[in-house]
Design a protein around this motif. Structure first.
Motif, PDB file in Angstrom:
ATOM      1  N   MET A   1       0.869  -1.111   0.078  1.00 55.86           N
ATOM      2  CA  MET A   1      -0.111  -0.073   0.139  1.00 55.86           C
ATOM      3  C   MET A   1       0.840   1.192   0.235  1.00 55.86           C
ATOM      4  O   MET A   1       1.864   1.173   1.014  1.00 55.86           O
ATOM      5  N   SER A   2       0.649   2.057  -0.890  1.00 57.73           N
ATOM      6  CA  SER A   2       1.405   3.517  -1.015  1.00 57.73           C
ATOM      7  C   SER A   2       0.802   4.535  -0.078  1.00 57.73           C
ATOM      8  O   SER A   2       1.796   5.456   0.553  1.00 57.73           O
ATOM      9  N   PHE A   3      -0.198   4.309   0.589  1.00 57.46           N
ATOM     10  CA  PHE A   3      -1.011   5.313   1.563  1.00 57.46           C
ATOM     11  C   PHE A   3      -0.943   4.899   2.950  1.00 57.46           C
ATOM     12  O   PHE A   3      -1.395   4.053   3.181  1.00 57.46           O
ATOM     13  N   ASP A   4      -0.128   5.665   3.881  1.00 60.26           N
ATOM     14  CA  ASP A   4       0.226   5.138   5.120  1.00 60.26           C
ATOM     15  C   ASP A   4      -1.081   5.711   5.857  1.00 60.26           C
ATOM     16  O   ASP A   4      -1.127   6.818   6.602  1.00 60.26           O
TER      17      ASP A   4
END
Length: 182
Positions: A1-4
């Motif tokens: 996943m790129s969004f934390d």
């Protein structure tokens, strides 16, 4: 996943944000968020006056998005009206609560809105009350959905001058942000 998402969650908690919404807004959205806000204000131990003031400003800002956002999508199945897009944040800075919202506007609407805000921004409570009464007696502008009463009402309830920003996006749109501290 790129969004934390965890980082986002921790950051908004650290920044005192107790509620954040971004997306399509309809009257039913306002009602649902309003109910959640009332419960949240009780949990924050806000007094009844503060809670009512925050709720009132929340409603004004959501209606501004509903009525004036230049960004719209689809249709609400109940009202058969297009949904307006915007963002709303409610939080706490030390002892003060704030309601912060934003949406796209047409560039041509910026000067008039800037003038309306600046004309009331630094007035005292008595001056705001007098202007509010005067505007209520006047008929609203043909392109307005309330003669600017919402802005005046928010300024009357604010503990500090209204903060705002117009951020140009392109040749058609500007992003408008307004923050009211209670």
């Amino acid at each position: 996943m790129s969004f934390d998402l965890l980082n986002f969650y921790e950051e908004i908690k650290k920044d005192g944000i107790m509620f954040c919404y971004s997306g399509p807004i309809s009257q039913s959205t306002v009602e649902g968020i309003g109910e959640t806000l009332r419960i949240n204000m009780k949990l924050e131990d806000a007094g009844i006056t503060t809670a009512n003031t925050v709720f009132s400003i929340f409603v004004e800002q959501m209606h501004n998005i509903l009525n004036y956002s230049a960004e719209r999508i689809g249709q609400d199945s109940e009202s058969r009206q297009q949904l307006s897009l915007g963002v709303l944040v409610i939080g706490r800075e030390e002892k003060d609560f704030y309601v912060f919202c934003g949406n796209r506007l047409l560039n041509e609407d910026v000067p008039k809105l800037r003038e309306r805000i600046e004309s009331i921004r630094f007035l005292d409570k008595d001056e705001l009350k007098a202007i509010y009464k005067q505007k209520r007696r006047e008929s609203s502008d043909s392109d307005s959905k309330g003669a600017g009463l919402g802005l005046i009402e928010m300024a009357r309830k604010a503990e500090k001058p209204i903060e705002y920003e117009f951020r140009p996006l392109n040749e058609i749109y500007t992003f408008f942000s307004i923050k009211v501290v209670v």
